[in-house]
Motif scaffolding. Sequence first.
Motif, short mmCIF file in Angstrom:
data_model
loop_
_atom_site.label_atom_id
_atom_site.label_comp_id
_atom_site.label_asym_id
_atom_site.label_seq_id
_atom_site.Cartn_x
_atom_site.Cartn_y
_atom_site.Cartn_z
N GLU A 38 39.58 40.45 42.58
CA GLU A 38 39.22 40.16 44.00
C GLU A 38 40.36 41.16 44.76
O GLU A 38 41.12 40.53 45.09
CB GLU A 38 38.96 38.58 44.34
CG GLU A 38 38.30 38.01 43.47
CD GLU A 38 38.39 36.27 43.88
OE1 GLU A 38 37.52 35.52 43.04
OE2 GLU A 38 39.32 36.24 44.62
N LYS A 92 34.00 39.46 52.47
CA LYS A 92 33.03 38.86 51.61
C LYS A 92 32.63 37.76 52.55
O LYS A 92 33.31 36.98 53.21
CB LYS A 92 33.87 38.06 50.40
CG LYS A 92 32.82 37.31 49.59
CD LYS A 92 33.73 36.80 48.42
CE LYS A 92 32.59 35.90 47.34
NZ LYS A 92 33.27 35.15 46.32
N THR A 135 38.62 38.05 36.80
CA THR A 135 37.96 38.89 37.80
C THR A 135 38.59 39.22 38.98
O THR A 135 39.30 38.25 39.54
CB THR A 135 36.63 38.08 38.27
OG1 THR A 135 35.85 37.70 37.20
CG2 THR A 135 35.87 38.75 39.36
N ASN A 142 36.97 45.93 43.13
CA ASN A 142 36.57 44.64 43.22
C ASN A 142 35.73 44.24 42.46
O ASN A 142 34.51 44.69 42.17
CB ASN A 142 36.09 44.46 44.83
CG ASN A 142 35.78 43.21 45.21
OD1 ASN A 142 36.78 42.27 45.20
ND2 ASN A 142 34.70 42.74 45.74
N ASN A 143 35.62 42.87 41.86
CA ASN A 143 34.93 42.37 40.92
C ASN A 143 34.98 42.71 39.37
O ASN A 143 34.28 42.72 38.60
CB ASN A 143 33.45 42.05 41.24
CG ASN A 143 33.15 41.14 42.20
OD1 ASN A 143 33.93 40.03 42.29
ND2 ASN A 143 31.91 41.04 42.63
N THR A 188 28.03 35.15 49.12
CA THR A 188 27.90 36.12 47.88
C THR A 188 27.90 37.48 48.13
O THR A 188 27.77 38.50 47.22
CB THR A 188 26.81 35.57 46.90
OG1 THR A 188 25.71 35.91 47.56
CG2 THR A 188 26.99 34.27 46.43
#
Length: 562
Positions: free
Chosen positions: A381, A520, A379, A371-372, A523
């Motif tokens: 996810e 999520k 990017t 992730n990220n 942030t």
Amino acid sequence: MKKIILIISAIAISLTSCKKDYLNVNDVKAYITPDQLYANYNYAQQAVWNIYSYLPDGFANLDYEAITDNAEATNVSDISQTFNTGIWNQYNNPDASWRRDFNGIRQANLYLANKDKVDITYIRDQIITADSTAWFNAENNVKFMQGEVLFLKAFFYFDLVKRYGGVPIMNKPLDYDNQSTWKNIPRNSVDECMKYIAALCDTAATIIPANLASYSWYDLGRVTQGAIRALKARALLYAASPLFKAAGATTTWADAANAAHAVIAMNAYSLDPSYKNLFGANNATSKEAIFYRRYGNTNSVEYNNFPIVFQNANGNSITPTQNFVDQFEVLEKDGNGNIIGSRPFDWSNPIDAANPYADRDPRLAATVVYNNSVFSSTTIETFTGGNSGLPKLNATKTGYYLSKWVNQSVDLVANTSTVHTWIYFRYADILLDYAEAMYNAYGAISDPEAYGMTALMAINMVRARVNMPPLTAAQLNQQSIEHERAVEFGFENQRLWDVRRWNEGVDIFNKPVTRIEITKSGTNYSYAVKPLENRSFEQKMNFYPIPQSEISKTDWTQNPGW
């Protein structure tokens, strides 16, 4: 890139060309006699190329990782599901290696039985100047082809023995598809097979010189003495391991260490400064690569394994499990950011749990898309609802995608492609084979044979390449050796066989694999390790069952438990 068909002994094999004319095979008519086939120098060369075609297809077999705790196949119909549910047996084994390897052995035996018929006198007769280079090149090539074929035969036998244990040793070109030729052939013991593999390698090593620099016509990718010695080292490592020792192998750890040292002592190979480079488009040029298979420009690995956010990604990905990710150590740093040590990752540690991908062994980022991560300028996810996460169709089930072997420069929309090369043996293999054999023979820091390298030195060379802190003598044990192999060789088709030879299949493979569930909120991210899939593995599965069709026509004793 050309794809052409070679027809020999009524077997059609499709090959893809490599550098120069390597594996660039012309059409050979099936109606010519064996004498005509092998007497013709060009046809004989093509017969050798044909034998190379029986080498395992590493990229096609990436889903073998999903038969281990390393990975899960996204496609529910992948062959790995048959293994993981434990429903495979002597009647139903999706691994087609038995037929492929024995057909490769038959082709090798055909060549060896006819090698003396190869006629190059026409090349001598065509010489009209003082330059006899063409004649000497052909003469050497005929000699080297015998060494290549002996190596390939040994490779096929090792591929069989690591799966089935003892198999029949054949020095005549028996026809796999003709039952009468197999009816009364005996099955040899594990010890006999391992010694036979080593003997084939020893003979091949006397034929192909260690230094091929003066033979510029000898194409890249063909068998070298380094490849021959590497195969022998790998076979003896297996033979000295618990599973094979229990099956009767008499090879010692000292024997295995000596064989690995023989590769190191060639001074022909070194670790690539970049771990990631070993799995990219230029890996065949690396000083670490010992023996490999070149595929030319392809993109199937990318279509299968690109994160699902990319248009045209087909969702047939082989994705790392949380089990695999958790094996990568955490780097410990001082106040100035200098690395001062490392420790196991621990979900009960609040720092690890809050930021699980920070300060990890660099091999994690080179192997896994998490992730990220930024992948091909995007990017990724993998959190729930993310661009590549569940519940999207064909999204990863584990929370991860594969980075190793996957070339991010490929454009799936434009259908671009890139060179791929599967590495069978590399120098890090030899160092960790050596470390394991030396440790078990002599301990962490003893070198009674004056090889110039201890087990501890060898394993720390591999760790130093990725700036991992060195282990101490007190930290080096069989467990730390197994750990290092797990993180260094993930997705290189070693885990499946390492765990078996250690006789640890029931302990490691008979457990659920896990995934990461990421939520999520604004942030912030929260992470939860969740069960993904139960796996079934029994003690008898350390060796494959002999196919029942062979048992029926040979009356061999089946492997225990089947």
